[in-house]
Design an enzyme around this catalytic site. Structure first.
Site, PDB file in Angstrom:
ATOM      1  N   THR A  50      -6.820   1.140  10.312  1.00 39.10           N
ATOM      2  CA  THR A  50      -6.985   0.368   8.528  1.00 39.10           C
ATOM      3  C   THR A  50      -5.821   0.312   8.462  1.00 39.10           C
ATOM      4  OG1 THR A  50      -9.083   2.283   9.999  1.00 39.10           O
ATOM      5  CG2 THR A  50      -8.298   1.360   6.735  1.00 39.10           C
ATOM      6  N   LYS A  83     -13.102  -4.165   6.282  1.00 34.14           N
ATOM      7  CA  LYS A  83     -12.624  -3.118   6.791  1.00 34.14           C
ATOM      8  C   LYS A  83     -12.560  -1.388   5.665  1.00 34.14           C
ATOM      9  CE  LYS A  83     -12.189   1.451   8.875  1.00 34.14           C
ATOM     10  NZ  LYS A  83     -13.097   2.283   9.391  1.00 34.14           N
ATOM     11  N   LYS A  86      -6.596   7.439   2.219  1.00 34.21           N
ATOM     12  CA  LYS A  86      -5.029   6.338   2.306  1.00 34.21           C
ATOM     13  C   LYS A  86      -6.419   5.072   1.790  1.00 34.21           C
ATOM     14  CE  LYS A  86      -5.556   5.733   6.185  1.00 34.21           C
ATOM     15  NZ  LYS A  86      -5.488   4.389   6.913  1.00 34.21           N
TER      16      LYS A  86
END
Length: 295
Positions: free
Chosen positions: A93, A169, A238
């Site tokens: 990711t 994503k 994140k």
């Protein structure tokens, strides 16, 4: 196929194990050697450097973040050690900006590049039930389809530009974080009025929100089961930050993402480094002083 796999966290290890079980010749690399040992016992070859792990026909990677991907593949020179025609399947990711940079760097070297981030926790990876979002040149994607089908229950192609898979994503993880935050705040409300989180969430996840994300994270919140983490709070922060960056780049406001980011920061400030991001429920309870005096 001769396959390399870089990055053996909980997700990467499970995925690599499934490739081995499917009969592929696998070479693995990880920064620390510990995770390589179970795979070596199953027949994987262990590379001492990432360059040694990218000599096969296809290279999969599941590294932690932008920094790790950049250090290994760009700054570490791994791309230059790959033979022309090798395909890199990147499951990490990462930011939209880095996805574009990687696509260009691979193309300049005659390498195939497929972005293939996954939805699913480690137990789903072990059971080969991941949902895999895929973007890349159609012919390149087709060449690695047999490997991807070993890893997941369904592939979701979203076009040729690799960054499309990464933005899907990021958007999906933002939705998960939003779902967790909404359950966290709602359970704080019901608890303040004498209805337990378990009772409230059983009603919601059996009726209005009878969906895997709500049911799975609702169960963690109801049971206050935040360790060990399936997806740790720092990773959640994140990904929400990456979603905010992608939104800023495209001039797309994401006001609720800012709310969720601040809740994640608050959770980390309270010592949640090793907790699942479902521990956002602790933040909501703490704000309402529901657990004051609780050991």
């Amino acid at each position: 196929m001769n396959v390399g796999f870089l990055g053996l966290g909980a997700m990467g290890s499970a995925m690599a194990s499934n490739l081995l079980a499917a009969g592929h010749a696998l070479t693995v690399w990880n920064r620390s050697e510990g995770p390589t040992e179970p795979l070596a016992s199953l027949g994987a070859r262990v590379a001492r450097t990432p360059g040694r792990a990218v000599q096969g026909q296809v290279v999969h990677s599941m590294l932690a973040n932008d920094q790790a991907v950049r250090e290994v593949f760009l700054e570490g020179g791994v791309l230059d050690e790959m033979d022309r025609g090798t395909v890199h399947v990147n499951h990490a990711t990462i930011s939209v900006a880095l996805a574009r940079e990687l696509a260009q760097a691979h193309a300049q070297r005659g390498l195939g590049y497929v972005a293939a981030p996954v939805f699913g926790r480690p137990d789903m990876a072990a059971a080969a039930k991941l949902n895999i979002v895929v973007a890349g040149h159609p012919a390149v994607v087709e060449s690695v389809r047999p490997l991807l089908e070993v890893l997941g229950s369904r592939l979701w192609p979203v076009g040729e530009a690799p960054e499309r898979a990464n933005v899907v994503k990021l958007a999906g993880n933002f939705m998960l974080a939003s779902a967790i935050e909404s359950m966290a705040e709602a359970t704080a409300l019901t608890r303040a009025h004498g209805v337990s989180a378990a009772d409230f969430l059983e009603i919601m996840t059996s009726t209005l929100f009878a969906a895997p994300a709500y049911q799975g994270y609702g169960r963690l919140i109801a049971e206050e089961r935040y360790a060990p983490p399936g997806f740790a709070l720092p990773l959640g922060l994140k990904d929400v930050n990456l979603a905010l960056a992608a939104g800023e780049a495209a001039r797309v406001p994401l006001p609720f993402a800012g709310v969720v980011r601040d809740a994640l920061i608050e959770a980390l400030a309270g010592g949640g480094e090793e907790l699942d991001w479902a521990a956002l429920a602790q933040v909501a309870a703490r704000r309402a002083h529901l657990d004051d005096g609780k050991p």
